[in-house]
Design an enzyme around this catalytic site. Structure first.
Site, PDB file in Angstrom:
ATOM      1  N   GLU A   1      26.752  21.145 -28.337  1.00  0.00           N
ATOM      2  CA  GLU A   1      26.165  22.110 -27.409  1.00  0.00           C
ATOM      3  C   GLU A   1      26.845  21.979 -26.055  1.00  0.00           C
ATOM      4  O   GLU A   1      27.049  20.869 -25.569  1.00  0.00           O
ATOM      5  CB  GLU A   1      24.668  21.863 -27.166  1.00  0.00           C
ATOM      6  CG  GLU A   1      23.728  22.154 -28.299  1.00  0.00           C
ATOM      7  CD  GLU A   1      22.273  21.905 -27.887  1.00  0.00           C
ATOM      8  OE1 GLU A   1      21.990  21.865 -26.669  1.00  0.00           O
ATOM      9  OE2 GLU A   1      21.432  21.732 -28.778  1.00  0.00           O
TER      10      GLU A   1
ATOM     11  N   GLU B   1      16.447  33.070 -25.301  1.00  0.00           N
ATOM     12  CA  GLU B   1      15.276  32.820 -26.156  1.00  0.00           C
ATOM     13  C   GLU B   1      14.022  32.765 -25.284  1.00  0.00           C
ATOM     14  O   GLU B   1      13.796  31.810 -24.557  1.00  0.00           O
ATOM     15  CB  GLU B   1      15.460  31.516 -26.937  1.00  0.00           C
ATOM     16  CG  GLU B   1      16.675  31.547 -27.866  1.00  0.00           C
ATOM     17  CD  GLU B   1      16.986  30.188 -28.458  1.00  0.00           C
ATOM     18  OE1 GLU B   1      16.178  29.698 -29.287  1.00  0.00           O
ATOM     19  OE2 GLU B   1      18.024  29.606 -28.083  1.00  0.00           O
TER      20      GLU B   1
ATOM     21  N   LYS C   1      11.205  29.656 -25.232  1.00  0.00           N
ATOM     22  CA  LYS C   1      11.544  28.253 -24.982  1.00  0.00           C
ATOM     23  C   LYS C   1      10.732  27.736 -23.804  1.00  0.00           C
ATOM     24  O   LYS C   1      10.625  28.402 -22.770  1.00  0.00           O
ATOM     25  CB  LYS C   1      13.040  28.094 -24.708  1.00  0.00           C
ATOM     26  CG  LYS C   1      13.927  28.358 -25.911  1.00  0.00           C
ATOM     27  CD  LYS C   1      15.324  27.798 -25.712  1.00  0.00           C
ATOM     28  CE  LYS C   1      15.309  26.276 -25.799  1.00  0.00           C
ATOM     29  NZ  LYS C   1      16.672  25.715 -25.737  1.00  0.00           N
TER      30      LYS C   1
ATOM     31  N   GLU D   1      16.013  27.445 -19.221  1.00  0.00           N
ATOM     32  CA  GLU D   1      15.950  27.213 -20.664  1.00  0.00           C
ATOM     33  C   GLU D   1      15.911  28.524 -21.455  1.00  0.00           C
ATOM     34  O   GLU D   1      16.322  28.567 -22.613  1.00  0.00           O
ATOM     35  CB  GLU D   1      14.725  26.365 -21.012  1.00  0.00           C
ATOM     36  CG  GLU D   1      14.833  24.913 -20.610  1.00  0.00           C
ATOM     37  CD  GLU D   1      15.925  24.189 -21.384  1.00  0.00           C
ATOM     38  OE1 GLU D   1      16.002  24.377 -22.606  1.00  0.00           O
ATOM     39  OE2 GLU D   1      16.705  23.450 -20.755  1.00  0.00           O
TER      40      GLU D   1
END
Length: 380
Positions: free
Chosen positions: A265, A319, A322, A328
């Site tokens: 990541e 997203e 999250k 985030e």
């Protein structure tokens, strides 16, 4: 003369137009997270990634809907075995059942090349979870051996950079002392089965935590003075490469130089809370565009110049579910409707969405428009 000049300019334009469309064909992977309630279906995502020539995808689970949607494609998958399932993997029968259901049942139609057993286990202080990691990996590996899949599917896990006690200078990298009892046998196992050591590396965190001291240019791969390791005299012009070499140094302290470090990541958020310095669209665009340029050049780090860096970008979509700070929920290259969050040339095709125009069609349209412009300029 005018027609020859027009042809050369048009040829150059076509070359540049196609370069970013094919950028993922260099082998760069992407993380496909699904902690959201507004994402497109896996079948639509398969078309999007196909239009971008993405060849490698990492999941955080083994979602059968995703794996089925990508059957008979050229995409290679890392599938995840969740942290909450590690203790069960100590039981050989449960490990066998998991592999058969989540891997074997999808082969060979869907290319599964890696099982990620747990994610950032040592970020938690849960000693039971820490103790379960290696036995779970060993159990899953034995199942793969018994099924004759151990040469086709590798077994590994991913770590946060918080496992490092020292990362500066890179040649002085060491793991935290309290993790040695877990990491030493784990690294020995990596060496035994020849699997890579994965890290989740985010220079963004270093900048966010100390923007007054950390150079933004250094973390964004922009021109800067960089730093020179006083021990090796190796020069670093970006933080990510320094982080990777620090992990190599820490592994060497454990007695191994035969394990490859890969990045599972890395990314940069396009938006954050007021106290999240650097989380902007402009910085996210710079980080990813400059990183992708480096990777397509097959660069290695200063300490490992002949080993091209292997990277999975985080993440495919923003997203919205999250937890945590705003950043985030804003790491995606794309909004859920398929539109790019910023422009690094990755305009793909998401069927049924607002971006439902293929990259090739967009290129053709741009070339046609540009041609009309040239015709006007040259009076042709």
């Amino acid at each position: 003369m005018a027609s020859c000049s027009l042809f050369r300019v048009l040829l150059l334009f076509l070359t540049l137009s196609g370069s970013f469309v094919q950028i993922f064909s260099a082998g760069i992977g992407i993380n496909y997270g699904q902690i959201a309630d507004n994402l497109p279906s896996p079948s639509r995502v398969a078309v999007l990634l196909g239009s971008l020539s993405v060849s490698r995808v990492k999941l955080y689970d083994a979602d059968p809907n995703v794996l089925l949607a990508f059957s008979n494609s050229s995409v290679e998958f890392i599938v995840g075995l969740g942290n909450d399932n590690l203790q069960n993997m100590r039981d050989p029968a449960k490990a066998q059942a998991w592999v058969e259901e989540n891997v074997l049942s999808h082969l060979p139609q869907t290319k599964i090349t890696c099982i990620l057993v747990g994610n950032e286990i040592f970020y938690s202080n849960d000693t039971q979870l820490r103790s379960s990691l290696l036995p779970a990996m060993q159990s899953v590996y034995r199942v793969l051996v018994n099924l004759g899949l151990d040469k086709q599917v590798i077994v590994t896990t991913a770590h946060s950079l918080s496992i490092l006690a020292t990362s500066y200078p890179p040649s002085a990298g060491t793991f935290k002392e309290d993790l040695t009892e877990y990491l030493q046998p784990l690294i020995n196992f990596h060496s035994l089965i020849k699997s890579p050591f994965l890290i989740n590396a985010y220079p963004y965190f270093a900048y966010k935590d100390n923007p007054a001291e950390v150079s933004l240019e250094y973390v964004l791969f922009q021109p800067n003075q960089g730093m020179t390791d006083p021990i090796t005299n190796l020069h670093y012009d970006n933080m990510l490469y320094a982080q990777i070499d620090a992990v190599y140094s820490a592994i060497k302290v454990m007695g191994h130089t035969d394990i490859e470090v890969r990045i599972s990541e890395t990314g940069w958020p396009s938006k954050g809370d007021e106290d999240e310095a650097g989380a902007t669209v402009e910085n996210a665009e710079l980080y990813h565009a400059n990183l992708l340029k480096r990777i397509t050049q097959k660069q290695g780090t200063p300490a490992k110049p002949s080993t091209p860096i292997d990277i999975y970008v985080f993440a495919l979509f923003n997203e919205n579910l999250k937890p945590g700070p705003a950043s985030e929920r804003n790491y995606g290259l794309y909004y859920p409707d398929g539109n790019p969050v910023y422009n690094i040339g990755l305009q793909g095709n998401l069927p049924g969405g607002t971006s439902d125009v293929s990259a090739s069609n967009k290129t053709a349209f741009s070339v046609f428009s540009f041609l009309l412009f040239l015709i006007a300029c040259f009076n042709l």
